[in-house]
Enzyme design. Sequence first.
Site: not given
Ligand code: AMP
Length: 333
Positions: A114, A198, A201
């Site tokens: 990041k 991956k 967002k």
């Molecule tokens: P965040 O929005 O970064 O807070 O992520 C929220 C949850 O979604 C966390 O548990 C991440 O590990 C999961 N997550 C985010 N992107 C992915 C992805 N591409 N595949 C699987 N899990 C994800």
Amino acid sequence: MAKKIFSGVQPTGNLHLGNYIGAIKNFVDLQNKKDNQCIFCVVDLHAITVRQDPKELKNNIRETTAAFLASGIEPEKSIIFNQSLVPAHSEGSWILGCVARMGWLNRMTQFKEKAGKDKEKASIGLYIYPVLMAADILLYDATHVPVGEDQKQHLELSRDIAQKFNLDFKSPNFFQTPEPLIQKNFARIMSLKDGKKKMSKSDPSDLSRINLKDTKDEIVNKIKKAKTDNEDMPTDESKLNNRPEIENLLSIYSSLSNQNIKNTIEQFSNKNFSEFKAQLADIVVEIISPISEEIKRLEKDTQFIDDILLNGSQKAEKIAKLKVEKLKKIVGF
Ligand code: AMP
Ligand code: TRP
């Protein structure tokens, strides 16, 4: 055994299929298991580790809450709240920051990704982000933390902080060492445009992800345009080597239809790609469209969402405040 579950999602917009399969879908399954106590947090303090527009942040807090509710998390069964409403998170985080070591934080790969090349310009908050995450988890004595693969390292840090605190302050078992709950097969949903990246967002290409708020037409179009290769559908798992895009699409289908990838491969081994993609689009639409419509409906009722968060935060506060008070006593305040 009854589990205490804690997890968080950042309100940074564009919630996508990766968040759903890697995290939120799991939250719902865990909530619906007998005896589990679940707490799901919209981690707005984490969100501001990178710059956020205040108006958008407020909308995104509501949108993430709406996504929890629309996916099946129920405020009668689980505590749903946003982190900034419970000051114990910030307080606990400061104390834990004095336990965590620089050397540990320096190993965090998410910070390196990041912060990018210009680390000097990253916020201090981004650097100590995993300490706040440890406070989130440890203040509730969570035993299990459902997350995607990318959060595994942060979970290990939470365990290290818990153990060091217990040892340093001769308080065995004051903090639980939480276990990660990471889906074996679907922990990393990849971009629809590049099977090695991956789904995220922040990917500038909207075609790389299926957003939880996409319309049916957008979903069908994105799956149609998803990258594949020129080979046939695989006939067994060994044929997935070096075919990350195909593996990803098969994983998405498998997760949403609650079957293992082996069964999905058998189901489509003698079909062609366009038939597979059509059925994949059907199942994504079937599962995601009702969620999408419900998010849009709920979001309009801001008072309803704000009440859910306020109510949840009062329940969370009761637990976290008590733990922080004990924590302060132990350190000598
Ligand atoms: P965040 O929005 O970064 O807070 O992520 C929220 C949850 O979604 C966390 O548990 C991440 O590990 C999961 N997550 C985010 N992107 C992915 C992805 N591409 N595949 C699987 N899990 C994800
Ligand atoms: N860091 C997590 C993410 O980006 C979000 C998060 C914050 C979290 N606090 C948490 C996840 C506590 C699990 C438990 O996905």
